[in-house]
Design a protein around this motif. Sequence first.
Motif, PDB file in Angstrom:
ATOM      1  N   CYS A 189       0.763  -1.154  -0.050  1.00 53.21           N
ATOM      2  CA  CYS A 189       0.095   0.240  -0.007  1.00 53.21           C
ATOM      3  C   CYS A 189       0.878   1.169   0.147  1.00 53.21           C
ATOM      4  O   CYS A 189       1.499   1.378   1.170  1.00 53.21           O
ATOM      5  CB  CYS A 189      -1.052  -0.069   1.067  1.00 53.21           C
ATOM      6  N   ARG A 190       0.709   2.057  -0.981  1.00 53.92           N
ATOM      7  CA  ARG A 190       1.234   3.197  -1.202  1.00 53.92           C
ATOM      8  C   ARG A 190       0.132   4.287  -1.547  1.00 53.92           C
ATOM      9  O   ARG A 190       0.259   5.217  -2.232  1.00 53.92           O
ATOM     10  CB  ARG A 190       2.130   3.507  -2.387  1.00 53.92           C
ATOM     11  N   CYS A 191      -1.145   3.866  -1.101  1.00 54.04           N
ATOM     12  CA  CYS A 191      -2.330   4.671  -1.444  1.00 54.04           C
ATOM     13  C   CYS A 191      -1.994   6.248  -1.242  1.00 54.04           C
ATOM     14  O   CYS A 191      -2.894   7.150  -1.659  1.00 54.04           O
ATOM     15  CB  CYS A 191      -3.556   4.285  -0.834  1.00 54.04           C
ATOM     16  N   CYS A 192      -1.496   6.715   0.088  1.00 50.75           N
ATOM     17  CA  CYS A 192      -1.358   8.069   0.510  1.00 50.75           C
ATOM     18  C   CYS A 192      -0.060   8.160   0.805  1.00 50.75           C
ATOM     19  O   CYS A 192       0.902   7.304   0.779  1.00 50.75           O
ATOM     20  CB  CYS A 192      -2.503   8.104   1.754  1.00 50.75           C
ATOM     21  N   GLY A 225       3.594   0.403   2.863  1.00 50.52           N
ATOM     22  CA  GLY A 225       3.844  -0.640   2.223  1.00 50.52           C
ATOM     23  C   GLY A 225       3.471  -1.786   2.965  1.00 50.52           C
ATOM     24  O   GLY A 225       3.755  -3.078   2.627  1.00 50.52           O
ATOM     25  N   VAL A 226       2.103  -2.046   3.647  1.00 48.13           N
ATOM     26  CA  VAL A 226       1.680  -3.169   3.891  1.00 48.13           C
ATOM     27  C   VAL A 226       0.845  -3.956   3.128  1.00 48.13           C
ATOM     28  O   VAL A 226       0.444  -3.161   1.927  1.00 48.13           O
ATOM     29  CB  VAL A 226       0.934  -2.813   5.378  1.00 48.13           C
ATOM     30  N   SER A 252      -8.919   9.212   0.794  1.00 50.83           N
ATOM     31  CA  SER A 252      -7.918   8.932   0.632  1.00 50.83           C
ATOM     32  C   SER A 252      -6.955   7.732   0.533  1.00 50.83           C
ATOM     33  O   SER A 252      -6.250   7.101  -0.005  1.00 50.83           O
ATOM     34  CB  SER A 252      -6.739   9.929   1.379  1.00 50.83           C
ATOM     35  N   HIS A 253      -7.432   6.746   1.819  1.00 52.03           N
ATOM     36  CA  HIS A 253      -6.989   5.772   2.008  1.00 52.03           C
ATOM     37  C   HIS A 253      -7.938   4.567   1.639  1.00 52.03           C
ATOM     38  O   HIS A 253      -7.599   3.476   1.561  1.00 52.03           O
ATOM     39  CB  HIS A 253      -6.885   5.362   3.579  1.00 52.03           C
TER      40      HIS A 253
END
Length: 307
Positions: A12-15, A20-21, A116-117
């Motif tokens: 995860c790099r959504c925000c 990075g999970v 955002s997430h």
Amino acid sequence: MQELFTDKLGDCRCCPRGCGVDRLAGETGFCGIDSRALVSHAGLHFGEEPPISGTRGSGTIFFAGCNLRCVFCQNYRISQEFGKGSSAVMDSRGLASEMLRLEREGAHNINFVSPSHMIFQMADAIRMARGMGLGIPVVYNSNGYDSVEALRAIDGLVDIWLPDLKYMDNGLAMRLSAAGDYADIVPGVLGEMLARSGRLEVDGDGVAVRGLLVRHLVLPGEMENSRRCLDLLASLDPGIHVSIMSQYSPQYRACQHPGINRPLTPEEYDEITEYALDLGLENAFIQELESSDHYLPDFDSDTPFGE
Ligand code: SF4
């Protein structure tokens, strides 16, 4: 077959947190949400700015969790304490169904609050809803702490950008929202949104159809922060649409923070609105201070998704 946006949640790099999970495997990062969209409320909302609420209401879908930790959060029951509430887990089809229901109920738009997430879960749902006939604009109603790369990835799916501009002071952003790089991130986010969709455009009834409307909540005692925020907007585009909000009240943990443990005064609000006008920000929405009781959904309601 199109690739799913949610496939990106494996790293995860959504925000801008860039945790990075692997949310697909059930891991959670700062926002506390795995790959399943968690929705706290979906319904018509009449308390937004006039071009967003119109006469029939904005079809709001409130996501649970958040990538900020604002000590004064008005929605803290869903942003921070979502584990205690009545949120519903929804897949893309469920979200798309809610969007179509809101359109049938007359909503002028679909308004994703705190996306955002959840940006990629939202994007998959928009694509599905469009395929099922959704015909009204989609609003991205965020805290401004967004990933420019993620915004680019969902290009073409959002019509109206409705971000906050909370801080242009990283120290304040760290102290009040646990985001010590907010002031570094948000100029690029606003610039990207403006480049993507331009200024706010409205139809013949004054209801928004596309473009950017930035919100700035004036915090008590933080006049310099507000001035810097308005400076940024004027430097981006003096014709930018900005909503200067007066409705601050010391919710959640604000009472533990001297300085913001009180409401905004009329003098403080006037000082900032006059500053905006002096800067030449001609498209500013200005509130009456008495109108500070904006509608907030009842997150404890037994029917958070309509009757
Ligand atoms: S969306 Fe959540 S898990 Fe992903 S980078 Fe942001 S805070 Fe971290």
